[in-house]
Write an enzyme that holds these catalytic residues in place. Structure first.
Site, PDB file in Angstrom:
ATOM      1  N   HIS A   1       2.927  -6.812  -3.061  1.00  0.00           N
ATOM      2  CA  HIS A   1       2.184  -6.044  -2.053  1.00  0.00           C
ATOM      3  C   HIS A   1       3.223  -5.390  -1.135  1.00  0.00           C
ATOM      4  CE1 HIS A   1      -0.304  -5.447   1.566  1.00  0.00           C
ATOM      5  NE2 HIS A   1      -1.384  -5.653   0.829  1.00  0.00           N
TER       6      HIS A   1
ATOM      7  N   ASP B   1       4.879 -15.124  -0.923  1.00  0.00           N
ATOM      8  CA  ASP B   1       3.721 -14.480  -0.315  1.00  0.00           C
ATOM      9  C   ASP B   1       2.488 -15.162  -0.907  1.00  0.00           C
ATOM     10  OD1 ASP B   1       1.556 -12.944   0.309  1.00  0.00           O
ATOM     11  OD2 ASP B   1       2.368 -11.053  -0.438  1.00  0.00           O
TER      12      ASP B   1
ATOM     13  N   GLN C   1      -2.818 -14.355  -1.510  1.00  0.00           N
ATOM     14  CA  GLN C   1      -3.891 -14.495  -2.494  1.00  0.00           C
ATOM     15  C   GLN C   1      -3.970 -15.912  -3.058  1.00  0.00           C
ATOM     16  OE1 GLN C   1      -6.077 -12.118  -3.103  1.00  0.00           O
ATOM     17  NE2 GLN C   1      -5.009 -10.527  -1.957  1.00  0.00           N
TER      18      GLN C   1
ATOM     19  N   LYS D   1      -8.432 -14.192   4.536  1.00  0.00           N
ATOM     20  CA  LYS D   1      -8.761 -14.208   3.112  1.00  0.00           C
ATOM     21  C   LYS D   1      -9.223 -15.600   2.674  1.00  0.00           C
ATOM     22  CE  LYS D   1      -5.185 -10.791   1.964  1.00  0.00           C
ATOM     23  NZ  LYS D   1      -5.865  -9.507   1.921  1.00  0.00           N
TER      24      LYS D   1
ATOM     25  N   CYS E   1      -2.075  -1.232  -1.855  1.00  0.00           N
ATOM     26  CA  CYS E   1      -0.795  -1.499  -1.177  1.00  0.00           C
ATOM     27  C   CYS E   1       0.250  -2.025  -2.158  1.00  0.00           C
ATOM     28  CB  CYS E   1      -0.962  -2.488  -0.019  1.00  0.00           C
ATOM     29  SG  CYS E   1      -1.994  -1.842   1.292  1.00  0.00           S
TER      30      CYS E   1
END
Lengths: 146, 415
Positions: free
Chosen positions: B129, B205, B208, B231, B373
């Site tokens: 991302h 990261d 998700q 999220k 993104c």
């Protein structure tokens, strides 16, 4: 929510499937400008050639993107070809007035917009207005580029 | 918090916990398939934030009065809840940020500027991302560091054949634990171990990953993990950076201001202890409390059950959608659900993603369209945009069926 048929009018889809004035022009004498719409990832490249009399003698459209951005660019190319610069600017103003981003209400004479009037349904989908106006902003940038 | 090993959840029952999922769009019940962008919020999260403002609203770590103490305790409880949720060693390792993006920027700014210099190599991947690309581009421009990229294999996951060569000389390895476009979950432990062998520090990261899979930072083997509250059923405006305590301890502060200091004079300042050293200014208190309620909600259902539900629903989509649309529908990312999450990016004929999502919207089906993104990944896939449907614990097979029915409508306009 307005009907999708208002957005995807038959004439709009026709310009999307069979884009007019597609291609490039040698620069110079033509000028080139590139516009982006980060929302859809639309990209419109306008090549425009202005003759000594101040008339748009030729215009070509390149790029890729959603149906509205590409159809609007095709329709714009047809409408400005052969027009003087001030006529083209008047068309831009009338088109943006129809999109309710310039002025207050409807254009004084929608008939002058010709096929471009088929895009008026776009204003019912505010997110997509930028798709329809991207080509006009790009043309404007091309005409003012030195 | 008791250990929860339930492996089943009933999405149609859970749906009732989310007020927004009861609404209609265009006269049709909403079909929300954009949880990779942001999840919906359960009533318990809304209540927790509302209760804070109605009954204990006061600034934290300052007042000596009763409600200020309650507010501070409520916010600090979130830190402990998050610590247990991801298996961190101590609440001192849990830095509350604005979102995953700010958490990554914190590492780039503080650790990156302290330890990296001209010519140092940062290894990243082509499926990141922008939040895990641009902070490193900024660092490269500032410090003269260089980026090296891991590419994709034919299955839509990371290609690791040349992992060892790529990691040679790397000081830092930054990667997504789950792609927001492909859903791909790379072998994180393998990459982290290989990176550590080369002496590199590993930043994950987890934006998700953390909302969808059981997370144990010790098992993942990374040094930093960034994720966002919104999220994972929490509110916007709150995120988390987990970092190994020894690394965080040695790092200089990121943002300066109140709360992050022990002492300030006309000559300088003394930074606060962890974790507050990295939390300048009044924090998003209500949002932190909302995140605590979200963690409670997820932990109560059980992350193994959520993972299994995501996996089954993804398998259902990967089976039924191509069955209905054939080659016209191209779903990116791994076919094997054991190495992917419930993020389904697709192209549909040559119809532009935004036109797809527009028609789906007319059917009350919410999906994302665009480059997500992740422009370097889009270039690699050879597309300018994709449509993306993503599932969570409140989606069931009827939502996937509604997506398929709506895709039929797309054909009516653009077929």
């Amino acid at each position: 929510m307005p009907a999708l048929e208002d957005l995807y009018r038959e004439i709009v889809l026709d310009h999307y499937r069979n884009p007019r004035n597609r291609g490039e022009l040698p620069c110079p004498p033509a000028k080139r400008a590139k516009g982006f719409n980060p929302l859809c990832g639309d990209e419109v490249i306008v090549f425009v050639e202005v003759d000594e009399g101040g008339r748009i003698s030729d215009v070509r459209i390149d790029g890729q993107g959603c149906s509205i951005s590409q159809a609007a660019a095709s329709m714009m190319s047809v409408s400005v070809k052969g027009k003087t610069l001030s006529e083209a600017r008047e068309l831009e103003r009338a088109f943006k007035t129809m999109m309710v981003i310039e002025g207050g209400g409807s254009p004084s004479s929608p008939a002058d917009l010709g096929d471009l009037a088929a895009l008026q349904g776009v204003k019912k989908f505010p997110v997509r207005i930028k798709c329809a106006t991207l080509c006009w902003n790009t043309l404007s940038e091309g005409l003012t580029t030195e | 918090m008791e250990l929860n090993l339930k492996l089943n959840l009933d999405a149609s029952t859970l749906k009732a916990d989310f007020p927004l999922l009861g609404r209609e769009v265009n006269g049709k019940p909403i079909v929300y398939l954009d949880s990779a962008a942001t999840s919906q919020k359960p009533q318990s999260v809304l209540d927790a934030m509302d209760d804070y403002y109605r009954s204990i609203n006061a600034n934290v770590h300052r007042g000596a009065y009763y409600i200020a103490d309650l507010a501070t305790t409520a916010m600090e409880e979130t830190r402990s809840k998050v610590q247990r949720f991801i298996g961190a060693a101590s609440p001192r390792e849990i830095i509350l940020t604005k979102n995953a993006t700010e958490a990554i920027n914190l590492v780039a700014h503080s650790w990156g500027r302290e330890y990296l210099s001209e010519g140092d190599v940062i290894v990243t991947t082509i499926m990141e991302h922008h939040a895990n690309i641009v902070p490193w581009h900024i660092l490269c421009a500032d410090r003269g560091t260089r980026l090296r990229w891991l590419n994709l294999n034919v299955n839509g996951n990371l290609k690791l054949d040349d992992l060892d060569e790529t990691l040679d000389g790397a000081r830092l390895v930054v990667l997504s634990a789950m792609s927001n476009v492909l859903g791909a979950i790379p072998p994180i432990r393998q990459i982290a171990d290989a990176a550590h062998e080369k002496g590199a520090v590993v930043v994950l990261d987890g934006a998700q990953f953390v909302p969808h899979l059981p997370t144990d930072v010790a098992e993942l083997g990374a040094d930093f993990l960034a994720f966002s509250g919104h999220k994972m059923c929490g509110p916007t405006g709150i995120g988390v950076l987990w970092g190994r305590e020894d690394l965080l301890e040695a790092m200089p502060p990121f943002l300066g201001g109140g709360e992050m200091i022990l002492d300030v004079t006309t000559e300088g300042f003394l930074p606060n202890d962890l974790p507050w050293k990295f939390e300048a200014g009044t924090p998003p208190i209500a949002e932190a409390i909302g995140l605590g309620a979200a963690v409670d909600y997820l932990a109560d259902i059980g992350m193994p059950a959520i993972r299994e539900h995501d996996r089954k629903l993804t398998a259902y989509a990967l089976r039924t959608l191509p069955g209905r649309f054939g080659d016209k529908l191209n779903i990116h990312g791994p076919a094997d659900t054991s190495e992917r999450g419930g993020v389904l990016s697709f192209t549909f004929g040559d119809i532009h993603a935004h036109d797809i999502s527009q028609v789906l919207d007319g059917e009350a089906v919410c999906v994302r369209a665009g480059h997500h993104c992740a422009k370097p990944l889009m270039d690699t896939l050879g597309v300018t945009a994709t449509a993306r449907a993503s599932v969570y614990l409140y989606n069931d097979e009827s939502d996937i069926d509604a997506l398929a029915d709506a895709l039929e409508r797309v054909g009516d306009f653009f077929g």
